[in-house]
Design a protein around this motif. Structure first.
Motif, short mmCIF file in Angstrom:
data_model
loop_
_atom_site.label_atom_id
_atom_site.label_comp_id
_atom_site.label_asym_id
_atom_site.label_seq_id
_atom_site.Cartn_x
_atom_site.Cartn_y
_atom_site.Cartn_z
N PRO A 20 0.82 -1.21 0.00
CA PRO A 20 0.00 0.00 0.00
C PRO A 20 0.86 1.27 0.00
N SER A 21 0.26 2.39 -0.36
CA SER A 21 0.98 3.66 -0.29
C SER A 21 0.71 4.29 1.09
N GLY A 22 1.03 5.54 1.24
CA GLY A 22 0.76 6.26 2.49
C GLY A 22 1.79 5.97 3.57
N GLU A 23 1.31 5.96 4.81
CA GLU A 23 2.20 5.87 5.97
C GLU A 23 3.08 4.61 5.98
N PRO A 24 2.51 3.41 5.72
CA PRO A 24 3.39 2.23 5.72
C PRO A 24 4.53 2.36 4.71
N ARG A 27 7.24 4.71 5.99
CA ARG A 27 8.07 4.04 7.01
C ARG A 27 9.05 3.09 6.34
N LEU A 28 8.53 2.31 5.39
CA LEU A 28 9.38 1.34 4.69
C LEU A 28 10.51 2.05 3.94
N LYS A 29 10.17 3.17 3.31
CA LYS A 29 11.19 3.89 2.54
C LYS A 29 12.32 4.37 3.45
N ASN A 30 11.94 4.82 4.65
CA ASN A 30 12.97 5.24 5.60
C ASN A 30 13.87 4.08 5.99
N GLU A 31 13.24 2.92 6.23
CA GLU A 31 14.04 1.75 6.62
C GLU A 31 14.96 1.32 5.48
N ILE A 32 14.44 1.37 4.27
CA ILE A 32 15.26 0.96 3.13
C ILE A 32 16.41 1.95 2.92
N ARG A 33 16.14 3.21 3.21
CA ARG A 33 17.21 4.21 3.09
C ARG A 33 18.36 3.86 4.04
#
Lengths: 74, 213
Positions: A20-24, A27-33
Protein backbone atom coordinates in the motif's frame (compact mmCIF):
# COMPACT_ATOMS: atom_id res chain seq x y z
CA UNK A 1 14.70 -9.27 -5.98
CA UNK A 2 15.14 -9.25 -9.73
CA UNK A 3 17.60 -8.20 -12.39
CA UNK A 4 21.18 -8.89 -13.31
CA UNK A 5 22.66 -9.04 -9.80
CA UNK A 6 20.86 -12.37 -9.28
CA UNK A 7 23.17 -13.98 -11.81
CA UNK A 8 26.33 -11.87 -11.92
CA UNK A 9 28.04 -8.79 -10.52
CA UNK A 10 25.78 -5.89 -11.50
CA UNK A 11 25.86 -2.18 -10.82
CA UNK A 12 23.13 -2.47 -8.24
CA UNK A 13 20.58 -4.68 -6.54
CA UNK A 14 17.06 -4.42 -7.93
CA UNK A 15 14.27 -4.91 -5.45
CA UNK A 16 10.52 -4.77 -6.03
CA UNK A 17 8.22 -3.86 -3.15
CA UNK A 18 4.49 -4.48 -3.60
CA UNK A 19 2.24 -2.88 -1.01
CA UNK A 20 0.00 0.00 0.00
CA UNK A 21 0.98 3.66 -0.29
CA UNK A 22 0.76 6.26 2.49
CA UNK A 23 2.20 5.87 5.97
CA UNK A 24 3.39 2.23 5.72
CA UNK A 25 5.24 3.13 2.52
CA UNK A 26 6.91 6.19 4.08
CA UNK A 27 8.07 4.04 7.01
CA UNK A 28 9.38 1.34 4.69
CA UNK A 29 11.19 3.89 2.54
CA UNK A 30 12.97 5.24 5.60
CA UNK A 31 14.04 1.75 6.62
CA UNK A 32 15.26 0.96 3.13
CA UNK A 33 17.21 4.21 3.09
CA UNK A 34 19.02 3.05 6.24
CA UNK A 35 19.52 -0.49 4.91
CA UNK A 36 20.87 0.93 1.65
CA UNK A 37 23.30 3.34 3.27
CA UNK A 38 26.26 1.29 2.08
CA UNK A 39 24.56 -0.67 -0.69
CA UNK A 40 23.62 0.18 -4.26
CA UNK A 41 19.89 -0.58 -3.94
CA UNK A 42 17.40 0.22 -6.67
CA UNK A 43 13.93 -0.16 -5.25
CA UNK A 44 10.74 -0.16 -7.31
CA UNK A 45 7.50 0.40 -5.40
CA UNK A 46 4.22 -0.92 -6.80
CA UNK A 47 0.65 -0.98 -5.60
CA UNK A 48 -0.92 -4.48 -5.67
CA UNK A 49 -3.13 -3.59 -8.70
CA UNK A 50 -0.04 -2.32 -10.52
CA UNK A 51 1.84 -5.54 -9.89
CA UNK A 52 -1.14 -7.41 -11.29
CA UNK A 53 -1.59 -5.09 -14.29
CA UNK A 54 2.07 -5.28 -15.33
CA UNK A 55 2.70 -8.94 -14.51
CA UNK A 56 6.06 -7.69 -13.25
CA UNK A 57 6.74 -10.50 -10.76
CA UNK A 58 6.45 -13.17 -13.45
CA UNK A 59 7.91 -11.21 -16.36
CA UNK A 60 11.03 -10.15 -14.47
CA UNK A 61 11.34 -13.50 -12.70
CA UNK A 62 11.37 -11.89 -9.25
CA UNK A 63 12.64 -14.09 -6.44
CA UNK A 64 11.25 -13.56 -2.92
CA UNK A 65 14.01 -12.27 -0.62
CA UNK A 66 13.14 -14.86 2.01
CA UNK A 67 13.56 -17.67 -0.50
CA UNK A 68 16.84 -16.19 -1.64
CA UNK A 69 18.12 -15.91 1.94
CA UNK A 70 17.14 -19.53 2.63
CA UNK A 71 18.89 -20.80 -0.49
CA UNK A 72 22.09 -18.90 0.33
CA UNK A 73 22.36 -19.52 4.02
CA UNK A 74 20.26 -22.65 4.48
CA UNK B 1 38.05 1.58 0.67
CA UNK B 2 34.67 3.30 0.45
CA UNK B 3 31.76 0.94 -0.18
CA UNK B 4 30.73 2.50 -3.48
CA UNK B 5 34.31 2.38 -4.79
CA UNK B 6 34.42 -1.36 -3.98
CA UNK B 7 31.20 -2.05 -5.88
CA UNK B 8 32.25 0.12 -8.81
CA UNK B 9 35.61 -1.66 -9.14
CA UNK B 10 33.90 -5.06 -9.10
CA UNK B 11 31.47 -4.18 -11.87
CA UNK B 12 34.10 -2.35 -13.97
CA UNK B 13 36.44 -5.34 -13.81
CA UNK B 14 33.67 -7.36 -15.49
CA UNK B 15 33.67 -5.09 -18.55
CA UNK B 16 35.11 -6.98 -21.51
CA UNK B 17 37.72 -4.41 -22.63
CA UNK B 18 38.95 -3.55 -19.13
CA UNK B 19 42.42 -4.80 -18.22
CA UNK B 20 42.65 -3.18 -14.79
CA UNK B 21 40.83 -0.98 -12.31
CA UNK B 22 42.24 0.28 -9.04
CA UNK B 23 41.51 2.73 -6.29
CA UNK B 24 44.11 5.51 -6.52
CA UNK B 25 42.98 7.58 -3.55
CA UNK B 26 39.76 8.47 -1.77
CA UNK B 27 36.86 8.14 -4.19
CA UNK B 28 39.05 8.12 -7.31
CA UNK B 29 39.76 5.05 -9.44
CA UNK B 30 41.96 4.50 -12.45
CA UNK B 31 40.69 2.31 -15.27
CA UNK B 32 42.89 0.76 -17.94
CA UNK B 33 41.34 -0.82 -20.99
CA UNK B 34 42.46 -2.24 -24.36
CA UNK B 35 43.13 0.44 -26.94
CA UNK B 36 41.85 3.26 -24.75
CA UNK B 37 43.64 5.94 -22.76
CA UNK B 38 43.69 5.45 -18.98
CA UNK B 39 40.65 7.03 -17.36
CA UNK B 40 40.19 8.46 -13.89
CA UNK B 41 36.69 8.32 -12.47
CA UNK B 42 35.48 9.65 -9.15
CA UNK B 43 32.83 7.43 -7.57
CA UNK B 44 30.47 9.45 -5.41
CA UNK B 45 28.06 8.09 -2.83
CA UNK B 46 26.06 11.34 -2.75
CA UNK B 47 22.28 11.30 -3.17
CA UNK B 48 22.38 14.77 -4.67
CA UNK B 49 25.14 16.19 -6.85
CA UNK B 50 24.96 19.94 -7.05
CA UNK B 51 27.37 22.48 -8.49
CA UNK B 52 29.34 22.92 -5.25
CA UNK B 53 29.87 19.19 -4.89
CA UNK B 54 30.89 18.73 -8.54
CA UNK B 55 33.36 21.62 -8.30
CA UNK B 56 34.65 20.26 -5.00
CA UNK B 57 35.38 16.88 -6.56
CA UNK B 58 37.08 18.55 -9.50
CA UNK B 59 39.27 20.57 -7.16
CA UNK B 60 40.11 17.51 -5.10
CA UNK B 61 40.69 15.30 -8.15
CA UNK B 62 41.83 17.60 -10.97
CA UNK B 63 42.76 14.59 -13.10
CA UNK B 64 39.15 13.36 -13.15
CA UNK B 65 37.62 12.36 -16.50
CA UNK B 66 34.29 11.16 -15.18
CA UNK B 67 32.10 11.82 -12.15
CA UNK B 68 29.97 8.84 -11.21
CA UNK B 69 26.93 9.16 -8.94
CA UNK B 70 26.90 5.55 -7.86
CA UNK B 71 23.59 5.52 -6.03
CA UNK B 72 20.74 4.61 -8.33
CA UNK B 73 18.62 7.36 -6.80
CA UNK B 74 21.25 10.08 -7.17
CA UNK B 75 19.91 13.34 -8.56
CA UNK B 76 22.07 15.80 -10.54
CA UNK B 77 21.49 19.51 -10.45
CA UNK B 78 21.42 21.24 -13.84
CA UNK B 79 24.22 23.63 -12.86
CA UNK B 80 26.45 20.69 -11.93
CA UNK B 81 25.74 19.06 -15.31
CA UNK B 82 26.60 22.28 -17.18
CA UNK B 83 29.82 22.68 -15.19
CA UNK B 84 31.00 19.11 -15.84
CA UNK B 85 30.11 19.20 -19.52
CA UNK B 86 31.91 22.54 -19.84
CA UNK B 87 35.02 21.00 -18.27
CA UNK B 88 34.86 17.97 -20.58
CA UNK B 89 34.13 15.63 -17.70
CA UNK B 90 31.67 12.80 -18.27
CA UNK B 91 28.90 12.27 -15.72
CA UNK B 92 26.29 9.69 -14.83
CA UNK B 93 25.56 6.51 -12.94
CA UNK B 94 27.56 3.28 -12.77
CA UNK B 95 25.98 1.98 -15.96
CA UNK B 96 26.96 5.15 -17.80
CA UNK B 97 30.57 4.71 -16.74
CA UNK B 98 30.80 1.08 -17.83
CA UNK B 99 29.19 1.90 -21.21
CA UNK B 100 31.49 4.91 -21.63
CA UNK B 101 34.57 2.74 -21.10
CA UNK B 102 33.38 0.33 -23.78
CA UNK B 103 32.42 3.14 -26.16
CA UNK B 104 35.64 5.05 -25.43
CA UNK B 105 33.82 8.31 -24.63
CA UNK B 106 34.44 8.63 -20.89
CA UNK B 107 35.04 12.40 -21.05
CA UNK B 108 31.88 13.24 -23.00
CA UNK B 109 29.39 10.67 -21.75
CA UNK B 110 26.29 11.85 -19.96
CA UNK B 111 23.83 9.93 -17.78
CA UNK B 112 22.61 7.16 -20.06
CA UNK B 113 19.17 6.98 -18.47
CA UNK B 114 18.36 10.50 -19.66
CA UNK B 115 20.62 10.88 -22.67
CA UNK B 116 18.17 9.96 -25.43
CA UNK B 117 15.19 11.78 -24.01
CA UNK B 118 17.22 14.94 -23.37
CA UNK B 119 18.35 14.82 -26.99
CA UNK B 120 14.83 14.17 -28.27
CA UNK B 121 13.54 17.41 -26.73
CA UNK B 122 16.54 19.41 -27.93
CA UNK B 123 16.05 18.25 -31.49
CA UNK B 124 12.53 19.64 -31.80
CA UNK B 125 12.35 22.88 -33.75
CA UNK B 126 9.28 24.05 -31.82
CA UNK B 127 11.38 24.19 -28.61
CA UNK B 128 13.07 27.60 -28.40
CA UNK B 129 14.78 27.29 -25.01
CA UNK B 130 15.44 24.66 -22.41
CA UNK B 131 16.39 25.04 -18.79
CA UNK B 132 17.60 21.68 -17.50
CA UNK B 133 16.93 22.32 -13.82
CA UNK B 134 17.88 18.80 -12.77
CA UNK B 135 18.94 15.70 -14.71
CA UNK B 136 15.26 14.77 -15.15
CA UNK B 137 13.50 18.14 -15.00
CA UNK B 138 13.35 20.31 -18.11
CA UNK B 139 11.54 23.63 -18.33
CA UNK B 140 10.94 24.29 -21.99
CA UNK B 141 9.73 27.37 -23.82
CA UNK B 142 7.97 26.73 -27.10
CA UNK B 143 7.88 28.81 -30.27
CA UNK B 144 4.21 29.65 -29.69
CA UNK B 145 5.05 31.10 -26.27
CA UNK B 146 3.87 28.21 -24.11
CA UNK B 147 6.04 27.06 -21.25
CA UNK B 148 6.01 23.50 -19.95
CA UNK B 149 7.80 21.89 -17.04
CA UNK B 150 8.52 18.27 -17.86
CA UNK B 151 9.67 15.59 -15.43
CA UNK B 152 11.16 12.34 -16.68
CA UNK B 153 10.37 9.02 -15.07
CA UNK B 154 12.62 6.18 -16.15
CA UNK B 155 11.25 3.23 -14.18
CA UNK B 156 10.61 -0.03 -16.01
CA UNK B 157 6.94 0.42 -15.24
CA UNK B 158 6.10 3.94 -14.14
CA UNK B 159 3.97 3.55 -11.07
CA UNK B 160 1.75 5.84 -9.03
CA UNK B 161 4.58 5.99 -6.49
CA UNK B 162 7.09 7.09 -9.14
CA UNK B 163 4.76 9.92 -10.19
CA UNK B 164 4.10 11.07 -6.61
CA UNK B 165 7.77 10.82 -5.65
CA UNK B 166 8.78 12.99 -8.61
CA UNK B 167 6.17 15.61 -7.70
CA UNK B 168 7.14 15.59 -3.99
CA UNK B 169 10.82 15.91 -4.76
CA UNK B 170 10.83 18.45 -7.59
CA UNK B 171 7.54 20.28 -7.21
CA UNK B 172 4.77 20.79 -9.73
CA UNK B 173 5.25 19.66 -13.31
CA UNK B 174 2.91 19.85 -16.29
CA UNK B 175 3.99 16.53 -17.71
CA UNK B 176 5.44 13.34 -16.30
CA UNK B 177 7.20 11.77 -19.23
CA UNK B 178 7.73 8.02 -19.15
CA UNK B 179 11.05 7.79 -20.94
CA UNK B 180 11.50 4.03 -20.76
CA UNK B 181 10.72 2.94 -24.34
CA UNK B 182 9.53 -0.46 -23.17
CA UNK B 183 7.52 0.87 -20.25
CA UNK B 184 3.88 1.76 -20.09
CA UNK B 185 2.44 3.87 -17.27
CA UNK B 186 0.07 1.89 -15.11
CA UNK B 187 -3.55 3.01 -14.74
CA UNK B 188 -2.78 3.99 -11.14
CA UNK B 189 0.14 6.14 -12.33
CA UNK B 190 -2.12 7.99 -14.76
CA UNK B 191 -4.69 8.49 -11.99
CA UNK B 192 -2.01 9.73 -9.57
CA UNK B 193 -1.01 12.30 -12.22
CA UNK B 194 -4.63 13.41 -12.63
CA UNK B 195 -4.98 13.85 -8.85
CA UNK B 196 -1.84 15.98 -8.71
CA UNK B 197 -2.67 17.97 -11.84
CA UNK B 198 -0.23 16.67 -14.45
CA UNK B 199 -0.40 14.35 -17.41
CA UNK B 200 1.53 11.10 -17.50
CA UNK B 201 2.56 10.29 -21.06
CA UNK B 202 5.01 8.69 -23.44
CA UNK B 203 6.97 10.31 -26.26
CA UNK B 204 4.34 10.00 -29.01
CA UNK B 205 1.86 11.97 -26.91
CA UNK B 206 4.42 14.47 -25.63
CA UNK B 207 5.65 15.18 -29.12
CA UNK B 208 2.12 16.15 -30.19
CA UNK B 209 1.72 18.36 -27.12
CA UNK B 210 5.03 20.16 -27.75
CA UNK B 211 4.30 20.70 -31.43
CA UNK B 212 0.88 22.10 -30.49
CA UNK B 213 -1.05 20.02 -32.96
Amino acid sequence: MFGSSLVRVGNDFDILVVGPSGEPLSRLKNEIRLAGKNLPLDVLYMLPPEAEETGFVLNEKCVPLLELARSRWG
Amino acid sequence: MNWQVGYALKSIQEVRVVTGAENIRGDAIKITAHGRPDAVAVISEADFIDLALAMGYHQQYPEMHFLCGYRKGAVWEGAAIRYLEGQKIGWGNGGTLTSAIQDDNVKTASHKEFFFSDRLIRQLRCVTSIDREFDRIHSVTLADGRKLRIGMVREYEPTAEAVRALWDRFGAVDVVWNINPNGKPTQKAIEAGEELGCKVMKWDELQVLLKGR
